[in-house]
Design a protein around this motif. Structure first.
Motif, PDB file in Angstrom:
ATOM      1  N   ASP A 131       0.832  -1.202   0.000  1.00 50.82           N
ATOM      2  CA  ASP A 131       0.000   0.000   0.000  1.00 50.82           C
ATOM      3  C   ASP A 131       0.872   1.260   0.000  1.00 50.82           C
ATOM      4  O   ASP A 131       1.696   1.468   0.887  1.00 50.82           O
ATOM      5  CB  ASP A 131      -0.909   0.003   1.235  1.00 50.82           C
ATOM      6  CG  ASP A 131      -1.892   1.169   1.212  1.00 50.82           C
ATOM      7  OD1 ASP A 131      -2.269   1.616   0.111  1.00 50.82           O
ATOM      8  OD2 ASP A 131      -2.274   1.646   2.304  1.00 50.82           O
ATOM      9  N   GLY A 132       0.690   2.088  -1.007  1.00 47.42           N
ATOM     10  CA  GLY A 132       1.439   3.336  -1.100  1.00 47.42           C
ATOM     11  C   GLY A 132       2.872   3.182  -1.560  1.00 47.42           C
ATOM     12  O   GLY A 132       3.633   4.152  -1.544  1.00 47.42           O
ATOM     13  N   LYS A 133       3.264   1.981  -1.959  1.00 48.80           N
ATOM     14  CA  LYS A 133       4.651   1.744  -2.362  1.00 48.80           C
ATOM     15  C   LYS A 133       4.821   1.721  -3.880  1.00 48.80           C
ATOM     16  O   LYS A 133       5.903   1.417  -4.377  1.00 48.80           O
ATOM     17  CB  LYS A 133       5.147   0.412  -1.776  1.00 48.80           C
ATOM     18  CG  LYS A 133       5.160   0.372  -0.259  1.00 48.80           C
ATOM     19  CD  LYS A 133       6.049   1.444   0.313  1.00 48.80           C
ATOM     20  CE  LYS A 133       6.278   1.265   1.819  1.00 48.80           C
ATOM     21  NZ  LYS A 133       5.032   1.383   2.585  1.00 48.80           N
ATOM     22  N   THR A 134       3.775   2.009  -4.618  1.00 47.54           N
ATOM     23  CA  THR A 134       3.860   2.036  -6.078  1.00 47.54           C
ATOM     24  C   THR A 134       4.543   3.323  -6.523  1.00 47.54           C
ATOM     25  O   THR A 134       4.079   4.422  -6.204  1.00 47.54           O
ATOM     26  CB  THR A 134       2.467   1.938  -6.716  1.00 47.54           C
ATOM     27  OG1 THR A 134       1.813   0.745  -6.253  1.00 47.54           O
ATOM     28  CG2 THR A 134       2.574   1.888  -8.225  1.00 47.54           C
ATOM     29  N   VAL A 135       5.655   3.202  -7.240  1.00 46.10           N
ATOM     30  CA  VAL A 135       6.396   4.383  -7.691  1.00 46.10           C
ATOM     31  C   VAL A 135       6.043   4.757  -9.129  1.00 46.10           C
ATOM     32  O   VAL A 135       6.359   5.859  -9.578  1.00 46.10           O
ATOM     33  CB  VAL A 135       7.912   4.148  -7.559  1.00 46.10           C
ATOM     34  CG1 VAL A 135       8.289   3.977  -6.103  1.00 46.10           C
ATOM     35  CG2 VAL A 135       8.366   2.930  -8.369  1.00 46.10           C
ATOM     36  N   ALA A 136       5.402   3.856  -9.846  1.00 45.49           N
ATOM     37  CA  ALA A 136       4.971   4.143 -11.218  1.00 45.49           C
ATOM     38  C   ALA A 136       3.839   3.188 -11.576  1.00 45.49           C
ATOM     39  O   ALA A 136       3.832   2.032 -11.159  1.00 45.49           O
ATOM     40  CB  ALA A 136       6.130   3.991 -12.207  1.00 45.49           C
ATOM     41  N   GLY A 137       2.877   3.664 -12.355  1.00 42.73           N
ATOM     42  CA  GLY A 137       1.762   2.826 -12.763  1.00 42.73           C
ATOM     43  C   GLY A 137       0.747   2.633 -11.650  1.00 42.73           C
ATOM     44  O   GLY A 137       0.688   3.396 -10.676  1.00 42.73           O
ATOM     45  N   ASP A 138      -0.054   1.572 -11.765  1.00 49.46           N
ATOM     46  CA  ASP A 138      -1.147   1.340 -10.821  1.00 49.46           C
ATOM     47  C   ASP A 138      -1.401  -0.162 -10.712  1.00 49.46           C
ATOM     48  O   ASP A 138      -1.720  -0.820 -11.718  1.00 49.46           O
ATOM     49  CB  ASP A 138      -2.410   2.064 -11.299  1.00 49.46           C
ATOM     50  CG  ASP A 138      -3.568   1.909 -10.338  1.00 49.46           C
ATOM     51  OD1 ASP A 138      -3.348   1.421  -9.209  1.00 49.46           O
ATOM     52  OD2 ASP A 138      -4.697   2.280 -10.725  1.00 49.46           O
ATOM     53  N   LEU A 139      -1.269  -0.710  -9.518  1.00 49.63           N
ATOM     54  CA  LEU A 139      -1.553  -2.130  -9.308  1.00 49.63           C
ATOM     55  C   LEU A 139      -3.026  -2.446  -9.526  1.00 49.63           C
ATOM     56  O   LEU A 139      -3.394  -3.606  -9.751  1.00 49.63           O
ATOM     57  CB  LEU A 139      -1.143  -2.549  -7.883  1.00 49.63           C
ATOM     58  CG  LEU A 139       0.366  -2.691  -7.624  1.00 49.63           C
ATOM     59  CD1 LEU A 139       0.631  -2.891  -6.134  1.00 49.63           C
ATOM     60  CD2 LEU A 139       0.949  -3.852  -8.424  1.00 49.63           C
ATOM     61  N   GLY A 140      -3.863  -1.429  -9.454  1.00 50.34           N
ATOM     62  CA  GLY A 140      -5.285  -1.625  -9.685  1.00 50.34           C
ATOM     63  C   GLY A 140      -5.607  -2.068 -11.106  1.00 50.34           C
ATOM     64  O   GLY A 140      -6.724  -2.534 -11.377  1.00 50.34           O
ATOM     65  N   ARG A 141      -4.654  -1.972 -12.022  1.00 48.90           N
ATOM     66  CA  ARG A 141      -4.869  -2.400 -13.406  1.00 48.90           C
ATOM     67  C   ARG A 141      -4.670  -3.902 -13.592  1.00 48.90           C
ATOM     68  O   ARG A 141      -4.910  -4.426 -14.682  1.00 48.90           O
ATOM     69  CB  ARG A 141      -3.937  -1.638 -14.340  1.00 48.90           C
ATOM     70  CG  ARG A 141      -4.214  -0.141 -14.439  1.00 48.90           C
ATOM     71  CD  ARG A 141      -3.333   0.485 -15.500  1.00 48.90           C
ATOM     72  NE  ARG A 141      -3.550  -0.134 -16.800  1.00 48.90           N
ATOM     73  CZ  ARG A 141      -2.710  -0.051 -17.835  1.00 48.90           C
ATOM     74  NH1 ARG A 141      -1.562   0.587 -17.683  1.00 48.90           N
ATOM     75  NH2 ARG A 141      -2.984  -0.637 -18.989  1.00 48.90           N
ATOM     76  N   ALA A 192       2.648  -1.733 -13.264  1.00 54.91           N
ATOM     77  CA  ALA A 192       3.005  -1.062 -12.011  1.00 54.91           C
ATOM     78  C   ALA A 192       4.420  -1.430 -11.610  1.00 54.91           C
ATOM     79  O   ALA A 192       4.875  -2.560 -11.841  1.00 54.91           O
ATOM     80  CB  ALA A 192       2.024  -1.437 -10.897  1.00 54.91           C
ATOM     81  N   ILE A 193       5.120  -0.476 -11.030  1.00 55.10           N
ATOM     82  CA  ILE A 193       6.445  -0.694 -10.460  1.00 55.10           C
ATOM     83  C   ILE A 193       6.383  -0.264  -9.000  1.00 55.10           C
ATOM     84  O   ILE A 193       5.993   0.864  -8.695  1.00 55.10           O
ATOM     85  CB  ILE A 193       7.527   0.104 -11.207  1.00 55.10           C
ATOM     86  CG1 ILE A 193       7.611  -0.360 -12.675  1.00 55.10           C
ATOM     87  CG2 ILE A 193       8.882  -0.040 -10.525  1.00 55.10           C
ATOM     88  CD1 ILE A 193       8.558   0.452 -13.533  1.00 55.10           C
ATOM     89  N   PHE A 194       6.742  -1.163  -8.091  1.00 60.10           N
ATOM     90  CA  PHE A 194       6.644  -0.883  -6.652  1.00 60.10           C
ATOM     91  C   PHE A 194       8.020  -0.935  -5.997  1.00 60.10           C
ATOM     92  O   PHE A 194       8.963  -1.512  -6.545  1.00 60.10           O
ATOM     93  CB  PHE A 194       5.709  -1.890  -5.971  1.00 60.10           C
ATOM     94  CG  PHE A 194       6.135  -3.325  -6.116  1.00 60.10           C
ATOM     95  CD1 PHE A 194       7.067  -3.900  -5.266  1.00 60.10           C
ATOM     96  CD2 PHE A 194       5.599  -4.115  -7.139  1.00 60.10           C
ATOM     97  CE1 PHE A 194       7.468  -5.215  -5.419  1.00 60.10           C
ATOM     98  CE2 PHE A 194       5.995  -5.441  -7.291  1.00 60.10           C
ATOM     99  CZ  PHE A 194       6.927  -5.994  -6.432  1.00 60.10           C
TER     100      PHE A 194
END
Length: 416
Positions: A131-141, A192-194
């Motif tokens: 949670d909140g660790k995504t630096v690019a993109g979106d894990l929701g995809r 997503a990139i986390f």
């Protein structure tokens, strides 16, 4: 220690340098600084060790759960009924199906070893560590059957991939043909990139929907394990004890203490060793208090004799010199706590400055596990350090105070 008015006056007089007592004052100042540095070093080191354990625990347990039900051979058939039984076990907060397998990923000719983790999308999105660790993109995809993945930041850097890139994941255990086994290769879009802050995770982990992982690994409807989180991580074994016989024929239960035993035991040993070593530093520092008080008693022998003839008791002189020594210790302790807290607050800046001056990389994430130096200050631990230093300071005053109280005024003033 309660002092009378005249005892306070004499104590304050002895704390300040008199004529010809500059050297004694210098030794006392060095004592104060030594206690300050010892207390500060102990607070900083213990806070960093606490931070290490807390950060590793939060992130390792956050991604891996408090325990897992691992299927024999890496496969857990008929897992839905077992999942329901696990969720109904008293003390279990959540249980999630999961697949985890080391594979290979390639992009633009670069190949990296990865750890594929398949989970239900809702479990990926609700994971506190991500949670909140995504630096690019979106894990929701992430969607089942959409061939989309989320990857760690350092893996993305190693592959040269970014959001929108299509990486190829290779499963060496592919389909069998008359010419041998052909590795299974499937292309996935990076959505997503986390960056969770643990080097090994950011360097290797690839998250995808569980259905895609089953397809990639040819598992059919099977999974690899069930991740479990409980109400109390420290009592996870007792909580899951009723579940052990229910899974005995299909797999084993492994808790976080077993999975990471060597790491956390090493941290605990290092923590104890550092505490002992730095406590010795404080002990050496209070020896300066002892030496400065001995010199002060020698310099004030005539004053002490006069006080005795004026009616000062041995107990009164003992209180005066004990108060002088402990006051130096208390000032050093207070300054040490302040310096330690400041150093903890600016710890990363200090490391960056030292790296700039020396040209050495003092914090290599590939060795230290974490990308930044953590710290967690325990108020009770700080209080314990202060009390320990105060105890050492008090003990250092007893001998000089005894010598002062034992002064014989007749012998000292015989030729006055």
């Amino acid at each position: 220690m309660l002092l009378s008015r005249y005892e306070w006056v004499i104590t304050k007089r002895y704390l300040l340098p008199g004529k010809g007592e500059g050297f004694i004052f210098l030794v006392a100042s060095i004592s104060l600084v030594a206690v300050m540095l010892g207390v500060a070093a102990l607070i900083v080191v213990m806070s960093v060790m606490n931070g290490f354990r807390a950060e590793l625990f939060d992130k390792i347990v956050g991604l891996n759960g408090h325990a897992v039900v691992q299927g024999y051979g890496g496969r857990l058939p008929d897992w839905r009924d077992l999942l329901e039984e696990t969720r109904n076990t008293k003390g279990v907060v959540s249980a999630s199906p999961m697949i985890e397998q080391p594979l290979l990923a390639t992009f633009n000719g670069r190949v990296e070893a990865i750890m594929v983790r398949g989970m239900e999308v809702k479990d990926i999105l609700s994971n506190d560590t991500l949670d909140g660790k995504t630096v690019a993109g979106d894990l929701g995809r992430l969607e089942p059957a959409a061939s989309r993945v989320g990857i760690g930041s350092r893996l993305a850097m190693a592959l040269g991939a970014q959001v929108g890139s299509r990486i190829t994941i290779i499963n060496p255990q592919g389909r069998s043909t008359p010419f041998g086994t052909v590795p299974r290769e499937i292309s996935y879009e990076v959505v997503a990139i986390f960056e969770v802050g643990v080097y090994d995770y950011d360097k290797a982990y690839v998250f995808m929907p569980m259905e895609d992982a089953q397809t990639l690994l040819l598992l059919g409807d099977q999974i690899g394990m069930i991740e479990i989180k409980t109400q109390d991580a420290d009592n996870v074994r007792d909580i899951l004890a009723p579940l052990v016989p229910k899974v005995a024929d299909r797999g084993v239960i492994t808790d976080w203490q077993t999975m990471n035993a060597s790491l956390f035991e090493t941290l605990q040993v290092e923590r104890v060793v550092m505490f002992v070593i730095l406590s010795i530093i404080i002990l050496v520092a209070v020896f300066n208090i002892l030496s400065s008080l001995i010199m002060l008693v020698r310099a004030k022998t005539r004053d002490i004799a006069i006080l005795r003839t004026m009616g000062a008791s041995r107990a009164s002189l003992t209180r005066i010199f004990v108060t002088v020594g402990t006051s130096i210790g208390m000032l050093g302790i207070a300054a040490g706590i302040g310096l330690g807290l400041i150093a903890i607050f600016f710890r990363q800046n200090v490391i960056n400055f030292v790296q700039l001056i020396t040209g050495q990389n003092l914090w290599d994430p590939s060795i230290r596990f974490l990308t930044e130096l953590p710290a967690k200050t325990d108020p009770m631990e700080v209080l314990g350090i202060a009390m320990l230093a105060l105890l050492f300071s008090f003990l250092a005053t007893l001998y000089p105070a005894y010598k002062a109280a034992s002064t014989d005024p007749v012998q000292v003033l015989r030729y006055e």
